[in-house]
Design a protein around this motif. Structure first.
Motif, PDB file in Angstrom:
ATOM      1  N   HIS A   2       2.582  -0.042   5.785  1.00 19.87           N
ATOM      2  CA  HIS A   2       2.856  -0.254   4.368  1.00 19.87           C
ATOM      3  C   HIS A   2       1.839   0.521   3.520  1.00 19.87           C
ATOM      4  O   HIS A   2       0.696   0.745   3.928  1.00 19.87           O
ATOM      5  CB  HIS A   2       2.761  -1.736   4.022  1.00 19.87           C
ATOM      6  CG  HIS A   2       3.974  -2.514   4.391  1.00 19.87           C
ATOM      7  ND1 HIS A   2       5.178  -2.347   3.767  1.00 19.87           N
ATOM      8  CD2 HIS A   2       4.162  -3.480   5.339  1.00 19.87           C
ATOM      9  CE1 HIS A   2       6.070  -3.166   4.294  1.00 19.87           C
ATOM     10  NE2 HIS A   2       5.477  -3.862   5.253  1.00 19.87           N
ATOM     11  N   ILE A   3       2.279   0.928   2.337  1.00 20.47           N
ATOM     12  CA  ILE A   3       1.402   1.521   1.327  1.00 20.47           C
ATOM     13  C   ILE A   3       1.542   0.685   0.068  1.00 20.47           C
ATOM     14  O   ILE A   3       2.659   0.464  -0.416  1.00 20.47           O
ATOM     15  CB  ILE A   3       1.772   2.987   1.038  1.00 20.47           C
ATOM     16  CG1 ILE A   3       1.776   3.806   2.333  1.00 20.47           C
ATOM     17  CG2 ILE A   3       0.801   3.592   0.021  1.00 20.47           C
ATOM     18  CD1 ILE A   3       2.292   5.208   2.160  1.00 20.47           C
ATOM     19  N   CYS A  25       6.128   6.016  -4.399  1.00 19.01           N
ATOM     20  CA  CYS A  25       5.479   6.380  -3.132  1.00 19.01           C
ATOM     21  C   CYS A  25       5.076   5.165  -2.306  1.00 19.01           C
ATOM     22  O   CYS A  25       4.440   5.317  -1.251  1.00 19.01           O
ATOM     23  CB  CYS A  25       4.235   7.213  -3.417  1.00 19.01           C
ATOM     24  SG  CYS A  25       4.481   8.597  -4.531  1.00 19.01           S
ATOM     25  N   LEU A  26       5.394   3.965  -2.752  1.00 22.41           N
ATOM     26  CA  LEU A  26       4.880   2.734  -2.147  1.00 22.41           C
ATOM     27  C   LEU A  26       5.948   1.955  -1.394  1.00 22.41           C
ATOM     28  O   LEU A  26       7.149   2.231  -1.496  1.00 22.41           O
ATOM     29  CB  LEU A  26       4.311   1.829  -3.246  1.00 22.41           C
ATOM     30  CG  LEU A  26       3.287   2.434  -4.209  1.00 22.41           C
ATOM     31  CD1 LEU A  26       2.904   1.389  -5.264  1.00 22.41           C
ATOM     32  CD2 LEU A  26       2.062   2.936  -3.464  1.00 22.41           C
ATOM     33  N   THR A  27       5.485   0.952  -0.653  1.00 22.26           N
ATOM     34  CA  THR A  27       6.383  -0.059  -0.090  1.00 22.26           C
ATOM     35  C   THR A  27       6.068  -1.449  -0.638  1.00 22.26           C
ATOM     36  O   THR A  27       6.896  -2.346  -0.534  1.00 22.26           O
ATOM     37  CB  THR A  27       6.265  -0.100   1.447  1.00 22.26           C
ATOM     38  OG1 THR A  27       4.934  -0.477   1.821  1.00 22.26           O
ATOM     39  CG2 THR A  27       6.603   1.259   2.058  1.00 22.26           C
ATOM     40  N   ALA A 187      -5.687  10.956   1.938  1.00 19.78           N
ATOM     41  CA  ALA A 187      -4.662  10.865   2.975  1.00 19.78           C
ATOM     42  C   ALA A 187      -5.287  10.940   4.363  1.00 19.78           C
ATOM     43  O   ALA A 187      -4.882  10.210   5.282  1.00 19.78           O
ATOM     44  CB  ALA A 187      -3.636  11.972   2.783  1.00 19.78           C
ATOM     45  N   THR A 201      -1.693  -2.319   6.102  1.00 14.39           N
ATOM     46  CA  THR A 201      -1.299  -1.772   4.807  1.00 14.39           C
ATOM     47  C   THR A 201      -2.443  -0.943   4.226  1.00 14.39           C
ATOM     48  O   THR A 201      -3.618  -1.273   4.419  1.00 14.39           O
ATOM     49  CB  THR A 201      -0.885  -2.899   3.831  1.00 14.39           C
ATOM     50  OG1 THR A 201      -0.371  -2.340   2.618  1.00 14.39           O
ATOM     51  CG2 THR A 201      -2.018  -3.847   3.520  1.00 14.39           C
ATOM     52  N   ALA A 215      -1.080   8.748  -3.722  1.00 12.61           N
ATOM     53  CA  ALA A 215      -0.079   7.984  -2.987  1.00 12.61           C
ATOM     54  C   ALA A 215       0.950   8.897  -2.324  1.00 12.61           C
ATOM     55  O   ALA A 215       1.394   8.639  -1.203  1.00 12.61           O
ATOM     56  CB  ALA A 215       0.613   6.993  -3.918  1.00 12.61           C
ATOM     57  N   ARG A 216       1.349   9.963  -2.999  1.00 20.86           N
ATOM     58  CA  ARG A 216       2.290  10.909  -2.392  1.00 20.86           C
ATOM     59  C   ARG A 216       1.694  11.546  -1.143  1.00 20.86           C
ATOM     60  O   ARG A 216       2.372  11.691  -0.114  1.00 20.86           O
ATOM     61  CB  ARG A 216       2.678  11.994  -3.399  1.00 20.86           C
ATOM     62  CG  ARG A 216       3.716  11.576  -4.409  1.00 20.86           C
ATOM     63  CD  ARG A 216       4.300  12.765  -5.144  1.00 20.86           C
ATOM     64  NE  ARG A 216       3.305  13.466  -5.965  1.00 20.86           N
ATOM     65  CZ  ARG A 216       3.014  13.145  -7.217  1.00 20.86           C
ATOM     66  NH1 ARG A 216       3.645  12.114  -7.810  1.00 20.86           N
ATOM     67  NH2 ARG A 216       2.102  13.824  -7.892  1.00 20.86           N
ATOM     68  N   ALA A 219       1.618   8.918   1.623  1.00 21.73           N
ATOM     69  CA  ALA A 219       2.963   8.694   2.156  1.00 21.73           C
ATOM     70  C   ALA A 219       3.392   9.825   3.079  1.00 21.73           C
ATOM     71  O   ALA A 219       4.012   9.578   4.129  1.00 21.73           O
ATOM     72  CB  ALA A 219       3.963   8.538   1.000  1.00 21.73           C
ATOM     73  N   ARG A 220       3.054  11.058   2.739  1.00 21.43           N
ATOM     74  CA  ARG A 220       3.465  12.199   3.553  1.00 21.43           C
ATOM     75  C   ARG A 220       2.896  12.121   4.967  1.00 21.43           C
ATOM     76  O   ARG A 220       3.584  12.471   5.942  1.00 21.43           O
ATOM     77  CB  ARG A 220       3.033  13.515   2.884  1.00 21.43           C
ATOM     78  CG  ARG A 220       3.920  13.963   1.762  1.00 21.43           C
ATOM     79  CD  ARG A 220       3.704  15.428   1.430  1.00 21.43           C
ATOM     80  NE  ARG A 220       2.329  15.714   1.023  1.00 21.43           N
ATOM     81  CZ  ARG A 220       1.895  15.678  -0.235  1.00 21.43           C
ATOM     82  NH1 ARG A 220       2.749  15.351  -1.211  1.00 21.43           N
ATOM     83  NH2 ARG A 220       0.645  15.951  -0.521  1.00 21.43           N
ATOM     84  N   ILE A 223       4.956   9.831   7.076  1.00 24.11           N
ATOM     85  CA  ILE A 223       6.356  10.214   7.260  1.00 24.11           C
ATOM     86  C   ILE A 223       6.474  11.305   8.322  1.00 24.11           C
ATOM     87  O   ILE A 223       7.482  11.423   8.994  1.00 24.11           O
ATOM     88  CB  ILE A 223       6.949  10.707   5.916  1.00 24.11           C
ATOM     89  CG1 ILE A 223       7.089   9.523   4.965  1.00 24.11           C
ATOM     90  CG2 ILE A 223       8.312  11.371   6.118  1.00 24.11           C
ATOM     91  CD1 ILE A 223       7.457   9.920   3.557  1.00 24.11           C
TER      92      ILE A 223
END
Length: 224
Positions: A2-3, A25-27, A187, A201, A215-216, A219-220, A223
């Motif tokens: 989770h982010i 960009c979150l969960t 990151a 998280t 956040a982007r 997230a990358r 992914i």
């Protein structure tokens, strides 16, 4: 993985698009619920934005010290901490309708990471609202142990945009190097902590400069 981010703390960011850019960009989100920041309007707006992005909604209670944004340590009786946590979680719950988790804010979070009795007071406050919520705390801290001992599901949190001390605590924000503002550095730290294990998280603070870009980047890496 989770982010999450702490949101609902700045009315301008809520309405000028910066908060929504972060939410994309979150969960999960932790919404300020009237203690260190936030009011009924910001809570409603943040809940609506979070729902548009399909995010898990949690409460973000903190010391009721708006002048210091809840980031100055206080020595309140445990009964007072229990009461303020219950009151703030209940307030957001009445607006959101459903909450998934609770994450303490600022000084309350940092103190509870070291003080199991304070963490238990937080757990009692949440329990007065619901015992079905997950309690979020600093990975490897006494706070998580106390939350689990109180019978709650727990989520271990690491921070992408904060530096750590050698004992696993967060560097004091008074230090110039407390924040990580470079998205790629943040990151890389998030990925390193996730790879080490024991983290559920990753947090990016909504008030960190360039939070959406950070956040982007975070997230990358998850992914890929």
């Amino acid at each position: 993985m989770h982010i999450n981010a702490d949101v609902g703390e700045d009315a301008l960011q809520i309405h000028d698009g910066r908060q929504e850019a972060l939410l994309a960009c979150l969960t999960q989100v932790n919404i300020a619920c009237g203690g260190h920041a936030g009011d009924e309007e910001t809570m409603r707006a943040s809940v609506e934005q979070a729902r548009r992005h399909g995010l898990e909604i949690g409460a973000h209670p903190g010391y009721e010290d708006r002048a210091n944004f809840g980031r100055v340590e206080l020595a309140l009786p445990h009964e007072a901490v229990e009461e303020l946590v219950w009151r703030q979680v209940r307030t957001l719950g009445a607006i959101a309708g459903e909450l998934r988790h609770v994450k303490p804010h600022g000084a309350l979070y940092n103190q509870a990471a070291r003080d199991a009795e304070l963490a238990r007071a937080i757990a009692r406050g949440v329990g007065r609202y619901s015992r079905g919520l997950t309690l979020v705390g600093l990975a490897g801290s006494r706070m998580l142990e106390a939350f689990a001992d109180a019978g709650f599901a727990v989520a271990a949190e690491a921070f992408a945009d904060r530096r750590y001390t050698t004992d696993g605590m967060l560097v004091d924000r008074a230090r110039a190097d407390a924040l990580i503002e470079d998205p790629e550095e943040a990151a890389a730290q998030a990925l390193r902590m996730a790879a080490a294990g024991g983290v559920d998280t990753i947090c990016v603070h909504g008030d960190t400069p360039g939070a959406a870009a950070i956040a982007r980047a975070v997230a990358r890496v998850f992914i890929r």
